[in-house]
Scaffold this motif. Structure first.
Motif, PDB file in Angstrom:
ATOM      1  N   TYR A  49      -1.068  16.122 149.123  1.00 38.43           N
ATOM      2  CA  TYR A  49       0.039  17.050 148.913  1.00 38.43           C
ATOM      3  C   TYR A  49      -0.255  18.355 149.653  1.00 38.43           C
ATOM      4  O   TYR A  49      -1.404  18.805 149.694  1.00 38.43           O
ATOM      5  CB  TYR A  49       0.209  17.355 147.430  1.00 38.43           C
ATOM      6  CG  TYR A  49       0.635  16.168 146.584  1.00 38.43           C
ATOM      7  CD1 TYR A  49       1.917  16.110 146.044  1.00 38.43           C
ATOM      8  CD2 TYR A  49      -0.245  15.123 146.312  1.00 38.43           C
ATOM      9  CE1 TYR A  49       2.308  15.033 145.264  1.00 38.43           C
ATOM     10  CE2 TYR A  49       0.139  14.046 145.533  1.00 38.43           C
ATOM     11  CZ  TYR A  49       1.424  14.003 145.002  1.00 38.43           C
ATOM     12  OH  TYR A  49       1.805  12.943 144.236  1.00 38.43           O
ATOM     13  N   VAL A  50       0.794  18.975 150.181  1.00 39.57           N
ATOM     14  CA  VAL A  50       0.641  20.248 150.884  1.00 39.57           C
ATOM     15  C   VAL A  50       1.577  21.283 150.266  1.00 39.57           C
ATOM     16  O   VAL A  50       2.766  21.021 150.072  1.00 39.57           O
ATOM     17  CB  VAL A  50       0.937  20.095 152.393  1.00 39.57           C
ATOM     18  CG1 VAL A  50       0.932  21.460 153.081  1.00 39.57           C
ATOM     19  CG2 VAL A  50      -0.083  19.178 153.043  1.00 39.57           C
ATOM     20  N   PHE A  51       1.015  22.463 149.970  1.00 40.58           N
ATOM     21  CA  PHE A  51       1.764  23.571 149.390  1.00 40.58           C
ATOM     22  C   PHE A  51       1.541  24.825 150.231  1.00 40.58           C
ATOM     23  O   PHE A  51       0.505  24.959 150.893  1.00 40.58           O
ATOM     24  CB  PHE A  51       1.294  23.847 147.957  1.00 40.58           C
ATOM     25  CG  PHE A  51       1.508  22.703 147.015  1.00 40.58           C
ATOM     26  CD1 PHE A  51       2.662  22.622 146.250  1.00 40.58           C
ATOM     27  CD2 PHE A  51       0.562  21.688 146.905  1.00 40.58           C
ATOM     28  CE1 PHE A  51       2.865  21.558 145.389  1.00 40.58           C
ATOM     29  CE2 PHE A  51       0.761  20.613 146.052  1.00 40.58           C
ATOM     30  CZ  PHE A  51       1.926  20.552 145.287  1.00 40.58           C
ATOM     31  N   SER A 340       6.334  30.148 152.009  1.00 39.44           N
ATOM     32  CA  SER A 340       6.934  28.837 152.227  1.00 39.44           C
ATOM     33  C   SER A 340       6.448  28.267 153.551  1.00 39.44           C
ATOM     34  O   SER A 340       5.877  28.979 154.375  1.00 39.44           O
ATOM     35  CB  SER A 340       8.466  28.922 152.206  1.00 39.44           C
ATOM     36  OG  SER A 340       8.958  29.709 153.276  1.00 39.44           O
ATOM     37  N   ILE A 341       6.678  26.976 153.711  1.00 44.72           N
ATOM     38  CA  ILE A 341       6.308  26.281 154.951  1.00 44.72           C
ATOM     39  C   ILE A 341       7.575  26.196 155.795  1.00 44.72           C
ATOM     40  O   ILE A 341       8.483  25.406 155.504  1.00 44.72           O
ATOM     41  CB  ILE A 341       5.712  24.895 154.645  1.00 44.72           C
ATOM     42  CG1 ILE A 341       4.399  25.059 153.870  1.00 44.72           C
ATOM     43  CG2 ILE A 341       5.486  24.102 155.923  1.00 44.72           C
ATOM     44  CD1 ILE A 341       3.796  23.756 153.371  1.00 44.72           C
ATOM     45  N   ASP A 348      -0.278  29.376 156.467  1.00 41.41           N
ATOM     46  CA  ASP A 348      -1.123  29.446 155.280  1.00 41.41           C
ATOM     47  C   ASP A 348      -0.710  28.288 154.375  1.00 41.41           C
ATOM     48  O   ASP A 348       0.444  28.240 153.915  1.00 41.41           O
ATOM     49  CB  ASP A 348      -0.924  30.760 154.523  1.00 41.41           C
ATOM     50  CG  ASP A 348      -1.273  31.988 155.346  1.00 41.41           C
ATOM     51  OD1 ASP A 348      -1.869  31.836 156.423  1.00 41.41           O
ATOM     52  OD2 ASP A 348      -0.948  33.100 154.890  1.00 41.41           O
ATOM     53  N   PHE A 349      -1.624  27.358 154.109  1.00 39.17           N
ATOM     54  CA  PHE A 349      -1.257  26.217 153.273  1.00 39.17           C
ATOM     55  C   PHE A 349      -2.482  25.622 152.600  1.00 39.17           C
ATOM     56  O   PHE A 349      -3.624  25.865 152.994  1.00 39.17           O
ATOM     57  CB  PHE A 349      -0.505  25.145 154.078  1.00 39.17           C
ATOM     58  CG  PHE A 349      -1.239  24.578 155.251  1.00 39.17           C
ATOM     59  CD1 PHE A 349      -1.936  23.379 155.148  1.00 39.17           C
ATOM     60  CD2 PHE A 349      -1.220  25.232 156.484  1.00 39.17           C
ATOM     61  CE1 PHE A 349      -2.601  22.846 156.247  1.00 39.17           C
ATOM     62  CE2 PHE A 349      -1.881  24.693 157.586  1.00 39.17           C
ATOM     63  CZ  PHE A 349      -2.577  23.506 157.462  1.00 39.17           C
ATOM     64  N   VAL A 350      -2.193  24.856 151.542  1.00 35.76           N
ATOM     65  CA  VAL A 350      -3.232  24.268 150.703  1.00 35.76           C
ATOM     66  C   VAL A 350      -3.015  22.764 150.659  1.00 35.76           C
ATOM     67  O   VAL A 350      -1.893  22.295 150.388  1.00 35.76           O
ATOM     68  CB  VAL A 350      -3.177  24.836 149.266  1.00 35.76           C
ATOM     69  CG1 VAL A 350      -4.363  24.336 148.442  1.00 35.76           C
ATOM     70  CG2 VAL A 350      -3.148  26.360 149.288  1.00 35.76           C
ATOM     71  N   ILE A 351      -4.066  21.997 150.930  1.00 32.50           N
ATOM     72  CA  ILE A 351      -4.004  20.536 150.878  1.00 32.50           C
ATOM     73  C   ILE A 351      -4.646  20.079 149.572  1.00 32.50           C
ATOM     74  O   ILE A 351      -5.802  20.425 149.278  1.00 32.50           O
ATOM     75  CB  ILE A 351      -4.726  19.905 152.079  1.00 32.50           C
ATOM     76  CG1 ILE A 351      -4.083  20.378 153.390  1.00 32.50           C
ATOM     77  CG2 ILE A 351      -4.697  18.371 151.994  1.00 32.50           C
ATOM     78  CD1 ILE A 351      -4.829  19.940 154.643  1.00 32.50           C
ATOM     79  N   CYS A 352      -3.889  19.331 148.769  1.00 28.37           N
ATOM     80  CA  CYS A 352      -4.316  18.949 147.422  1.00 28.37           C
ATOM     81  C   CYS A 352      -4.281  17.434 147.234  1.00 28.37           C
ATOM     82  O   CYS A 352      -3.556  16.717 147.936  1.00 28.37           O
ATOM     83  CB  CYS A 352      -3.388  19.577 146.378  1.00 28.37           C
ATOM     84  SG  CYS A 352      -3.333  21.380 146.398  1.00 28.37           S
ATOM     85  N   THR A 353      -5.022  16.978 146.234  1.00 31.91           N
ATOM     86  CA  THR A 353      -4.992  15.551 145.893  1.00 31.91           C
ATOM     87  C   THR A 353      -3.816  15.216 144.984  1.00 31.91           C
ATOM     88  O   THR A 353      -3.391  14.059 144.902  1.00 31.91           O
ATOM     89  CB  THR A 353      -6.292  15.123 145.193  1.00 31.91           C
ATOM     90  OG1 THR A 353      -6.464  15.916 144.000  1.00 31.91           O
ATOM     91  CG2 THR A 353      -7.491  15.309 146.104  1.00 31.91           C
ATOM     92  N   LYS A 354      -3.284  16.223 144.264  1.00 30.41           N
ATOM     93  CA  LYS A 354      -2.162  16.021 143.342  1.00 30.41           C
ATOM     94  C   LYS A 354      -1.287  17.266 143.378  1.00 30.41           C
ATOM     95  O   LYS A 354      -1.532  18.197 144.146  1.00 30.41           O
ATOM     96  CB  LYS A 354      -2.677  15.769 141.914  1.00 30.41           C
ATOM     97  CG  LYS A 354      -3.529  14.523 141.765  1.00 30.41           C
ATOM     98  CD  LYS A 354      -3.995  14.344 140.326  1.00 30.41           C
ATOM     99  CE  LYS A 354      -4.858  13.099 140.175  1.00 30.41           C
ATOM    100  NZ  LYS A 354      -5.356  12.908 138.785  1.00 30.41           N
ATOM    101  N   ALA A 365      -8.511  21.354 151.136  1.00 29.77           N
ATOM    102  CA  ALA A 365      -8.663  22.320 152.226  1.00 29.77           C
ATOM    103  C   ALA A 365      -7.664  23.452 152.039  1.00 29.77           C
ATOM    104  O   ALA A 365      -6.599  23.263 151.453  1.00 29.77           O
ATOM    105  CB  ALA A 365      -8.461  21.658 153.589  1.00 29.77           C
ATOM    106  N   VAL A 366      -8.034  24.634 152.534  1.00 31.50           N
ATOM    107  CA  VAL A 366      -7.141  25.785 152.550  1.00 31.50           C
ATOM    108  C   VAL A 366      -7.129  26.330 153.980  1.00 31.50           C
ATOM    109  O   VAL A 366      -8.189  26.580 154.561  1.00 31.50           O
ATOM    110  CB  VAL A 366      -7.601  26.889 151.575  1.00 31.50           C
ATOM    111  CG1 VAL A 366      -6.642  28.074 151.617  1.00 31.50           C
ATOM    112  CG2 VAL A 366      -7.717  26.350 150.150  1.00 31.50           C
ATOM    113  N   TYR A 367      -5.937  26.499 154.524  1.00 36.38           N
ATOM    114  CA  TYR A 367      -5.773  27.047 155.866  1.00 36.38           C
ATOM    115  C   TYR A 367      -5.122  28.426 155.770  1.00 36.38           C
ATOM    116  O   TYR A 367      -4.173  28.616 155.002  1.00 36.38           O
ATOM    117  CB  TYR A 367      -4.895  26.144 156.727  1.00 36.38           C
ATOM    118  CG  TYR A 367      -5.584  24.914 157.270  1.00 36.38           C
ATOM    119  CD1 TYR A 367      -5.925  24.825 158.618  1.00 36.38           C
ATOM    120  CD2 TYR A 367      -5.887  23.840 156.438  1.00 36.38           C
ATOM    121  CE1 TYR A 367      -6.552  23.684 159.122  1.00 36.38           C
ATOM    122  CE2 TYR A 367      -6.524  22.711 156.928  1.00 36.38           C
ATOM    123  CZ  TYR A 367      -6.841  22.632 158.271  1.00 36.38           C
ATOM    124  OH  TYR A 367      -7.476  21.505 158.769  1.00 36.38           O
TER     125      TYR A 367
END
Length: 374
Positions: A49-51, A340-341, A348-354, A365-367
């Motif tokens: 998931y990406v937020f 927002s993306i 700036d975004f966050v990659i999550c498992t859920k 990961a955090v970008y």
């Protein structure tokens, strides 16, 4: 760089499984079945998931340091209740471990500044949570002027300069009136003695930055609204613990609410009505609001947990995510680049498992600005 097959929460549209590209620190494409260019790096995020990077609109991150490593507290100048000339950026240490922990928790941008001891405490600024030089990390300074109402100034100046709420309001009104007079004389070309405090307040009078108003109790919130109307200034309503009992008045004012923290004990009288249900009441009324930790009151890395608890108390899940992404960006006036993306915005975004509100989620990961920071 191309990222493929993620469940993307852009906060601009419904979540979808798709792809996005970043280049030179910004999002360049968002969609489905995007094609990689020649030699372009491709990452498959299938099942992830990406937020957007999380945003907090009110905290003191880097200003109240961890006592184990440093000598303490640079957040309140408790020598004078009127200190608008204090600048939060001068009291922030980005190498404090709390900043790194915030980043690891997915928080990529914060608005930080002085605490609530003083009627006027000084300026807030916004910064990214990556780096070791606060000047390089800062993206907007000043972004607001801190003001405080109620219990904190009364407690800090008891038997000195403040005993009642009436005096808090009187001191603020006096400063606003003096600033307006000072500014008008300068603009008319008259000679006026330089006044550092009044100079700092001119952007408030000119509506260039809001007065960031610490107010828990309902009567204090209403006092903020009253003074804002008297002087035609912009304000944000910060904390708003008692908001639920004056929803119509807040709605009519048009001012946004910065809600929380609620993940704490009721450590003072003004927090008697503290509840995670407040965000949902603001949402149902159509009031723009964000959720905060007020770090270090609650550690910054628990911003998503605070939003999850608001969702548990009734706030729709999607609105809870908005309350820690696009909503705070809007309140801070930074939604042109954060929250927002979207093509052209900071990558700036966050990659999550859920889902980021799931307490069992892992951040992979955090970008920040298109660069992997965690």
């Amino acid at each position: 760089m191309l990222f493929k097959n993620a469940t993307i929460y852009t906060m601009e549209q419904d979540p979808f499984v798709g792809d996005f590209k970043i280049d030179k620190g910004v999002f360049t494409q968002i969609g489905k079945d995007l094609t990689a260019g020649v030699g372009e790096d491709v990452q498959d995020l299938n099942g992830l998931y990406v937020f957007p990077g999380l945003v907090e609109s009110h905290c003191h991150l880097g200003m109240e340091e961890t006592a184990i490593r440093f000598e303490g507290d640079d957040v309140n100048e408790i020598t004078d209740p009127i200190t608008p000339n204090m600048r939060g950026i001068d009291g922030c240490n980005p190498m404090d471990e709390t900043v790194e922990l915030a980043l690891k928790g997915g928080v990529t941008t914060v608005a930080a500044g002085p605490g609530s001891a003083n009627v006027l405490g000084g300026t807030f600024f916004a910064y990214k949570t990556v780096g070791n030089c606060i000047d390089e990390m800062t993206i907007e300074n000043p972004i607001a002027m801190k003001a405080a109402f109620g219990e904190n100034p009364k407690r800090c100046y008891k038997d000195k300069k403040i005993d009642t709420r009436m005096q808090i309001s009187a001191l603020l009104r006096e400063t606003l009136a003096k600033t307006k007079e000072y500014m008008e004389k300068k603009e008319a070309g008259k000679e006026v003695a330089y006044d550092q405090k009044l100079e700092a307040m001119i952007p408030v009078i000119k509506r260039e930055i809001p007065l960031k108003c610490h107010a828990h109790r309902a009567d204090d919130i209403l006092t903020v609204i009253r003074i804002a109307k008297e002087y035609d200034i912009k304000v944000t309503l910060d904390h708003v613990t008692d908001a639920r009992c004056i929803i119509p008045q807040i709605k009519e004012s048009g001012f946004p609410c910065i809600c929380g923290p609620a993940l704490t004990h009721k450590s003072k009288f003004e927090l008697a009505n503290m509840s995670f249900e407040t965000p949902n009441e603001l949402y149902k009324a159509g009031i723009l609001f964000s959720i905060i930790t007020d770090s270090p009151v609650v550690p910054q890395q628990y911003l998503s947990l605070s939003a999850a608890l608001a969702a548990k108390a009734g706030l729709p899940e999607y609105e809870a995510i908005k309350a820690i992404t696009i909503n705070p960006a809007k309140i801070l006036g930074l939604d042109n680049r954060l929250g927002s993306i979207k093509e052209g915005k900071d990558a700036d975004f966050v990659i999550c498992t859920k889902n980021i509100l799931d307490t069992t989620n892992e951040i992979r990961a955090v970008y920040v600005d298109g660069k992997k920071a965690v």
